[in-house]
Design an enzyme around this catalytic site. Sequence first.
Site, PDB file in Angstrom:
ATOM      1  N   ARG A   1     -10.395  10.702   3.618  1.00 22.64           N
ATOM      2  CA  ARG A   1      -9.213  11.360   4.163  1.00 22.64           C
ATOM      3  C   ARG A   1      -9.475  12.959   2.794  1.00 22.64           C
ATOM      4  O   ARG A   1      -9.603  12.423   1.465  1.00 22.64           O
ATOM      5  CB  ARG A   1      -7.642  10.603   3.935  1.00 22.64           C
ATOM      6  CG  ARG A   1      -6.463  11.920   3.616  1.00 22.64           C
ATOM      7  CD  ARG A   1      -5.528  11.710   3.588  1.00 22.64           C
ATOM      8  NE  ARG A   1      -4.307  12.694   4.093  1.00 22.64           N
ATOM      9  CZ  ARG A   1      -3.150  12.847   3.254  1.00 22.64           C
ATOM     10  NH1 ARG A   1      -3.289  12.342   1.910  1.00 22.64           N
ATOM     11  NH2 ARG A   1      -2.975  13.829   3.541  1.00 22.64           N
TER      12      ARG A   1
ATOM     13  N   HIS B   1      -2.988  20.870   1.605  1.00 18.58           N
ATOM     14  CA  HIS B   1      -2.119  19.589   0.925  1.00 18.58           C
ATOM     15  C   HIS B   1      -1.450  20.367  -0.541  1.00 18.58           C
ATOM     16  O   HIS B   1      -2.847  20.594  -0.886  1.00 18.58           O
ATOM     17  CB  HIS B   1      -3.397  18.596   0.594  1.00 18.58           C
ATOM     18  CG  HIS B   1      -3.319  17.389  -0.181  1.00 18.58           C
ATOM     19  ND1 HIS B   1      -3.380  16.064   0.576  1.00 18.58           N
ATOM     20  CD2 HIS B   1      -1.808  17.314  -1.674  1.00 18.58           C
ATOM     21  CE1 HIS B   1      -2.554  15.659  -0.194  1.00 18.58           C
ATOM     22  NE2 HIS B   1      -2.131  15.978  -2.023  1.00 18.58           N
TER      23      HIS B   1
ATOM     24  N   GLU C   1       2.391  15.958   3.198  1.00 20.62           N
ATOM     25  CA  GLU C   1       3.955  15.542   2.989  1.00 20.62           C
ATOM     26  C   GLU C   1       5.240  16.428   1.988  1.00 20.62           C
ATOM     27  O   GLU C   1       5.120  17.079   1.639  1.00 20.62           O
ATOM     28  CB  GLU C   1       3.930  15.278   0.712  1.00 20.62           C
ATOM     29  CG  GLU C   1       2.960  13.888   0.850  1.00 20.62           C
ATOM     30  CD  GLU C   1       3.427  13.148  -0.550  1.00 20.62           C
ATOM     31  OE1 GLU C   1       3.521  13.883  -1.218  1.00 20.62           O
ATOM     32  OE2 GLU C   1       2.659  11.922  -0.366  1.00 20.62           O
TER      33      GLU C   1
ATOM     34  N   ASN D   1       2.267   8.267   4.300  1.00 23.85           N
ATOM     35  CA  ASN D   1       2.304   7.893   2.089  1.00 23.85           C
ATOM     36  C   ASN D   1       2.996   7.128   1.553  1.00 23.85           C
ATOM     37  O   ASN D   1       3.897   7.684   1.881  1.00 23.85           O
ATOM     38  CB  ASN D   1       1.818   9.577   1.542  1.00 23.85           C
ATOM     39  CG  ASN D   1       0.920  10.253   2.586  1.00 23.85           C
ATOM     40  OD1 ASN D   1       0.017   9.478   2.941  1.00 23.85           O
ATOM     41  ND2 ASN D   1       0.889  11.376   1.390  1.00 23.85           N
TER      42      ASN D   1
ATOM     43  N   TYR E   1       3.814   4.996  -1.533  1.00 26.75           N
ATOM     44  CA  TYR E   1       4.173   4.084  -3.098  1.00 26.75           C
ATOM     45  C   TYR E   1       4.897   3.073  -3.528  1.00 26.75           C
ATOM     46  O   TYR E   1       4.706   2.014  -4.705  1.00 26.75           O
ATOM     47  CB  TYR E   1       3.750   5.712  -4.245  1.00 26.75           C
ATOM     48  CG  TYR E   1       2.716   6.311  -3.696  1.00 26.75           C
ATOM     49  CD1 TYR E   1       2.394   7.413  -2.916  1.00 26.75           C
ATOM     50  CD2 TYR E   1       1.719   6.448  -4.400  1.00 26.75           C
ATOM     51  CE1 TYR E   1       1.849   8.271  -2.418  1.00 26.75           C
ATOM     52  CE2 TYR E   1       0.551   7.093  -4.294  1.00 26.75           C
ATOM     53  CZ  TYR E   1       0.720   8.212  -3.317  1.00 26.75           C
ATOM     54  OH  TYR E   1      -0.447   9.030  -3.763  1.00 26.75           O
TER      55      TYR E   1
ATOM     56  N   GLU F   1      -1.856   8.171   2.520  1.00 25.87           N
ATOM     57  CA  GLU F   1      -1.799   7.582   0.438  1.00 25.87           C
ATOM     58  C   GLU F   1      -1.123   6.053   0.037  1.00 25.87           C
ATOM     59  O   GLU F   1      -0.445   5.929   0.930  1.00 25.87           O
ATOM     60  CB  GLU F   1      -1.490   8.210   0.155  1.00 25.87           C
ATOM     61  CG  GLU F   1      -2.283  10.232  -0.027  1.00 25.87           C
ATOM     62  CD  GLU F   1      -1.591  11.296  -0.447  1.00 25.87           C
ATOM     63  OE1 GLU F   1      -0.661  10.835  -1.673  1.00 25.87           O
ATOM     64  OE2 GLU F   1      -1.998  12.054  -0.340  1.00 25.87           O
TER      65      GLU F   1
HETATM   66  C1  GBH Z   1       1.507  12.164  -3.861  1.00 26.37           C
HETATM   67  O1  GBH Z   1       2.774  12.515  -3.911  1.00 26.37           O
HETATM   68  C2  GBH Z   1       0.338  13.299  -2.759  1.00 26.37           C
HETATM   69  O2  GBH Z   1       0.210  13.993  -1.810  1.00 26.37           O
HETATM   70  C3  GBH Z   1      -0.593  13.254  -3.984  1.00 26.37           C
HETATM   71  O3  GBH Z   1      -1.211  14.217  -4.288  1.00 26.37           O
HETATM   72  C4  GBH Z   1      -0.042  12.630  -5.631  1.00 26.37           C
HETATM   73  O4  GBH Z   1      -2.180  12.519  -6.470  1.00 26.37           O
HETATM   74  C5  GBH Z   1      -0.107  11.204  -4.716  1.00 26.37           C
HETATM   75  O5  GBH Z   1       1.660  11.544  -4.450  1.00 26.37           O
HETATM   76  C6  GBH Z   1       0.134  10.943  -7.109  1.00 26.37           C
HETATM   77  O6  GBH Z   1       1.097  11.983  -7.385  1.00 26.37           O
HETATM   78  O7  GBH Z   1      11.008  11.176  -9.773  1.00 26.37           O
HETATM   79  O8  GBH Z   1      11.445  13.394 -10.392  1.00 26.37           O
HETATM   80  O9  GBH Z   1       9.886  12.318 -11.124  1.00 26.37           O
HETATM   81  C7  GBH Z   1       3.308  12.184  -4.357  1.00 26.37           C
HETATM   82  C8  GBH Z   1       4.839  12.504  -3.961  1.00 26.37           C
HETATM   83  C9  GBH Z   1       5.485  13.325  -5.934  1.00 26.37           C
HETATM   84  C10 GBH Z   1       6.812  11.614  -4.546  1.00 26.37           C
HETATM   85  C11 GBH Z   1       6.815  13.317  -6.923  1.00 26.37           C
HETATM   86  C12 GBH Z   1       7.996  11.446  -5.837  1.00 26.37           C
HETATM   87  C13 GBH Z   1       8.764  11.864  -7.989  1.00 26.37           C
HETATM   88  C14 GBH Z   1       9.398  12.798  -8.646  1.00 26.37           C
HETATM   89  N1  GBH Z   1       5.995  11.929  -5.179  1.00 26.37           N
HETATM   90  N2  GBH Z   1       7.841  12.935  -7.050  1.00 26.37           N
HETATM   91  S1  GBH Z   1      10.684  12.287  -9.565  1.00 26.37           S
END
Ligand code: GBH
Length: 493
Positions: free
Chosen positions: A98, A143, A188, A328, A330, A396
């Site tokens: 991807r 993206h 996203e 995605n 995490y 992801e």
């Molecule tokens: C993904 O987004 C992305 O698609 C990718 O590009 C990125 O590298 C990967 O994750 C790793 O980060 O709690 O205020 O700090 C993840 C989306 C972005 C969701 C940051 C949570 C945290 C906000 N995330 N966000 S905060």
Amino acid sequence: MWTKGILFFTIYFVKGIHCELSNLYFPDDFLFGTATSSYQIEGAWNEDGKGENIWDHLTHNHTHLIRDRSNGDIACDSYHKYKEDIALLKDLGVSVYRFSFSWSRIFPHGHPYKPNPAGIAHYVAFLDELAANNITAMATLFHWDLPQPLQELGGWTNPRIVPCFAEYAKVAFENFGSKVKYWITVNEPHQVCQEGYGSDNLAPVLNMSGIADYQCGHNLIKAHAIAYHIYNDTYRHLYNGKIGITIHGIWYEPQTPKDEETADRMMQFNFGWWAHPIFTSQGDYPAVMKEYIAKRSTLQGYKRSRLPEFTQEEIDSIKGTSDFLGLNHYTSYFVTDAKINNLDTHFSSDHQVQANAKISWGSAAAPWIKVVPWGFRKILNWLQNTYNPSEIHVTENGFSDHGGLNDTTRVSYFGQYLQNLNAAIVLDKVRVKSYAAWSLLDNFEWLDGYVNRFGMYDVDFSDPNRPRTPKASALFYKDVIRNRRVGEFVKVN
Ligand code: GBH
């Protein structure tokens, strides 16, 4: 629900049991892969006619916002080293990759006017190399690297972006359609709109929550749907690919039995905002979201809800515009109801929910990523029960540290998350068809620059050749792929 939660929790922490639960074989047709994105790895920011995008603009003009004051000018230099990247994929044994196309390589100004032949030629060569190595292409159109001139017109808050995106999608289908099996329109939307327009976490760091994020979302969902229809009407019969959208899904677990409605509301505000219009038979935004935002808008003295309305015709043309659900995932949090009585115009006061992490949960270098493997299994089950999509693709999943080849915390994270994925597929019969680990390479992690590392391969950013070296996690994942089951690993988080 709550008792089940406790039970699951207890069992989970009885050493060994969870391993036996879920190291079964993955189905034969299940696809393992890795993921990256254009701005984060390509570099070559101004080569071969590429235009400026919002991340070029942010990193060059607001350098202080990036933790190590870095940028993606060179990044992993994958624009030049793509053959080397594909060799790594080959060595890992993945069957799907991807990646994303950079909009400003194809339309340097964003506006649909003379596509840039050099940008197209680059991606054709890249796709041919993937095919020569028998790796299926899963391509994201957007993206996060929006052409800067479109941002200057308001970016996703300006409805005129919809035809621009449609034209970009069309040119991509036309030129790359025969070589791409899976298309993802947008990566996203929640992060694009809520974190980019509604906060200052991502470009364009607009921080106008409760207004700009909803406007952004409205145009983005329409743009997604139009791209889907273009593919469906004109290109599907030629190339027989699939097209969908990828949504970032945190699992929100009720903190107490009283919080079940709250947890559902939080899922609706975060996931349903994007999935409900596309994946349900009623379509439109989730009812709870419309109700809460309208109520608070009235209290605040707005003439109408800050959440824009779709016409019935729009609702109907957005419904069903995804062949699969891209997830995605995490992390997970506990949630409780938060009676926010102030009249601030903000997404988080609109939903009235407070999210908490458990102190005992391990954390990635990115503090928002708590290690909660069971949440993965839960969200996958919730998605299938709520939207009943014909296919789910995990586009992801990953963990950040501060670098180093002996990445035992990443191995532990992947091991546990893959076990829960396995349980969701094999035991719960959730229709997950592929999994992409974020990320193949250490890369430019947005405002965290190169401080937080997500790669299975280390990249030495101090060396002009950007050499890649496998970490322990690459070797671990290679074994999972070869054996088609999760092997032994040491749990450290
Ligand atoms: C993904 O987004 C992305 O698609 C990718 O590009 C990125 O590298 C990967 O994750 C790793 O980060 O709690 O205020 O700090 C993840 C989306 C972005 C969701 C940051 C949570 C945290 C906000 N995330 N966000 S905060």
